[in-house]
Design a protein around this motif. Structure first.
Motif, short mmCIF file in Angstrom:
data_model
loop_
_atom_site.label_atom_id
_atom_site.label_comp_id
_atom_site.label_asym_id
_atom_site.label_seq_id
_atom_site.Cartn_x
_atom_site.Cartn_y
_atom_site.Cartn_z
N LYS A 1 26.81 -34.88 -23.07
CA LYS A 1 25.58 -35.93 -23.25
C LYS A 1 24.80 -35.99 -22.06
N ARG A 2 24.90 -35.10 -21.17
CA ARG A 2 24.04 -35.09 -19.99
C ARG A 2 22.71 -34.30 -20.32
N TYR A 3 22.73 -33.33 -21.37
CA TYR A 3 21.94 -32.41 -21.82
C TYR A 3 20.75 -33.13 -22.83
N GLY A 4 19.56 -33.09 -22.86
CA GLY A 4 18.42 -33.24 -23.55
C GLY A 4 17.85 -32.05 -23.93
N ILE A 5 16.99 -31.75 -23.29
CA ILE A 5 16.15 -30.28 -23.50
C ILE A 5 16.61 -29.31 -22.47
N ILE A 6 16.80 -28.33 -23.05
CA ILE A 6 17.47 -26.93 -22.14
C ILE A 6 16.39 -25.78 -22.27
N VAL A 7 16.15 -25.23 -21.04
CA VAL A 7 15.11 -24.10 -21.18
C VAL A 7 16.09 -23.13 -20.38
N CYS A 8 15.97 -21.88 -20.91
CA CYS A 8 16.81 -20.75 -20.47
C CYS A 8 16.15 -19.33 -20.69
N SER A 9 16.64 -18.23 -20.12
CA SER A 9 16.50 -16.91 -20.53
C SER A 9 16.99 -16.43 -21.62
N ASN A 10 16.51 -15.32 -22.18
CA ASN A 10 16.93 -14.74 -23.37
C ASN A 10 18.40 -14.57 -23.46
N LEU A 11 18.84 -14.01 -22.48
CA LEU A 11 20.49 -13.74 -22.34
C LEU A 11 21.35 -15.03 -22.52
N PHE A 12 20.89 -15.88 -21.37
CA PHE A 12 21.62 -17.31 -21.36
C PHE A 12 21.53 -18.12 -22.57
N GLY A 13 20.40 -17.98 -23.19
CA GLY A 13 20.15 -18.97 -24.32
C GLY A 13 20.77 -18.45 -25.34
N ASP A 14 21.12 -17.14 -25.47
CA ASP A 14 21.60 -16.38 -26.63
C ASP A 14 23.48 -16.78 -26.36
N ILE A 15 23.90 -16.70 -25.40
CA ILE A 15 25.40 -17.15 -25.12
C ILE A 15 25.56 -18.52 -25.18
N LEU A 16 24.95 -19.40 -24.59
CA LEU A 16 25.08 -20.58 -24.45
C LEU A 16 24.78 -21.39 -25.89
N THR A 17 23.78 -20.90 -26.65
CA THR A 17 23.92 -21.67 -28.13
C THR A 17 25.08 -21.29 -28.99
N ASP A 18 25.69 -20.08 -28.86
CA ASP A 18 27.08 -19.68 -29.56
C ASP A 18 28.01 -20.93 -29.08
N LEU A 19 28.13 -21.16 -27.74
CA LEU A 19 29.08 -22.25 -27.41
C LEU A 19 28.84 -23.54 -28.14
N GLY A 20 27.50 -23.95 -28.02
CA GLY A 20 26.85 -24.92 -28.69
C GLY A 20 27.15 -25.24 -30.02
N ALA A 21 27.39 -23.81 -30.83
CA ALA A 21 27.73 -24.06 -32.18
C ALA A 21 29.23 -24.31 -32.23
N ALA A 22 29.78 -23.74 -31.32
CA ALA A 22 31.39 -24.04 -31.27
C ALA A 22 31.54 -25.64 -31.13
#
Length: 254
Positions: free
Chosen positions: A132-153
């Motif tokens: 719940k601490r997150y709203g908008i997140i900005v990140c690099s190509n690699l970090f965005g790729d990995i963390l959005t898979d975690l987000g999907a999970a």
């Protein structure tokens, strides 16, 4: 150059985290989509010898880094949400130190936006322990790729993970697609979950200014997940890809 990936726990979506309310998971990743760690630059030296060396270069331009960070600031201001930058400046002493510098520089133009900066390892931990601490997140190509898979999970699985690849200036076409890829292991078997594609279509409608229709598609996804009558196996159902798609069309027509 903007890869926009929502991580939102919709009504009826399964979540593996204990004690998390639906409204606790509601974030949007703004992933840099044109350079960074996926620039494809590097070298393969002394191949097939004992002294073989591979070099994988990251490319972070001021132009590319600034425009993605500025887009995220604008989105955070528009949505009245906090903005979190994810980096690894303690170890990547050129690329991520530069990223942190640009985030701070651009931030001076947005004093009204609440900002946070996390190292990527801490950021991934907080996604699980305190999303719940997150709203908008900005990140690099690699970090965005990995963390959005975690987000999907944590928000229903890869079958619900939508993505938009935006050219905000609309000089070039944008592309809207699920983030899960082609899933060759189940291709042609009728097992793939089409709800991520439908969510991506909702993003497309939003981008074209048809937010009412975009919301209708999200409402349909939620209705199907709440009823649990027509879902693919990854969501505990027995329906095929085609059957889920047909049900979504039926509800839309209704």
């Amino acid at each position: 150059y903007v890869n926009l990936r929502p991580v939102k726990l919709l009504k009826g979506a399964p979540c593996p985290l204990a004690g998390v309310k639906r409204e606790d998971i509601d974030m949007v990743f703004v992933r840099e989509n044109s350079e960074g760690e996926y620039a494809g630059a590097g070298a393969w030296l002394y191949k097939d010898t004992p002294r073989e060396v591979v070099i994988q270069d990251s490319v972070f331009s001021r132009f590319g880094t600034e425009r993605i960070i500025r887009y995220a600031y604008e989105l955070a201001r528009k949505e009245h949400k906090s903005l979190t930058s994810i980096s690894k400046g303690n170890a990547l002493n050129y690329s991520m130190v530069f990223w942190d510098q640009i985030f701070a520089e651009v931030g001076k133009e947005y004093p009204d936006v609440e900002t946070h900066s996390y190292l990527v390892d801490a950021a991934s931990m907080f996604m699980v322990k305190d999303p719940k601490r997150y709203g908008i997140i900005v990140c690099s190509n690699l970090f965005g790729d990995i963390l959005t898979d975690l987000g999907a999970a944590i928000s229903g699985g890869m079958g619900l993970a939508a993505g938009a690849n935006l050219n905000p200036e609309r000089k070039y076409p944008s592309m809207f697609e699920p983030i899960h890829g082609s899933a060759p292991d189940i291709a042609g078997q009728g097992k793939a979950n089409p709800l991520a594609s439908i969510w991506s279509a909702s993003q497309m409608l939003d981008f074209f200014g048809h937010k009412d229709w975009g919301k209708k598609l999200i409402d349909i996804i939620e209705e199907m997940m709440v009823e649990k009558k027509v879902l693919t196996p990854d969501m505990g159902g027995t329906a095929t890809t085609e059957e889920v798609g047909d049900e979504a069309v039926r509800l839309l027509e209704k």
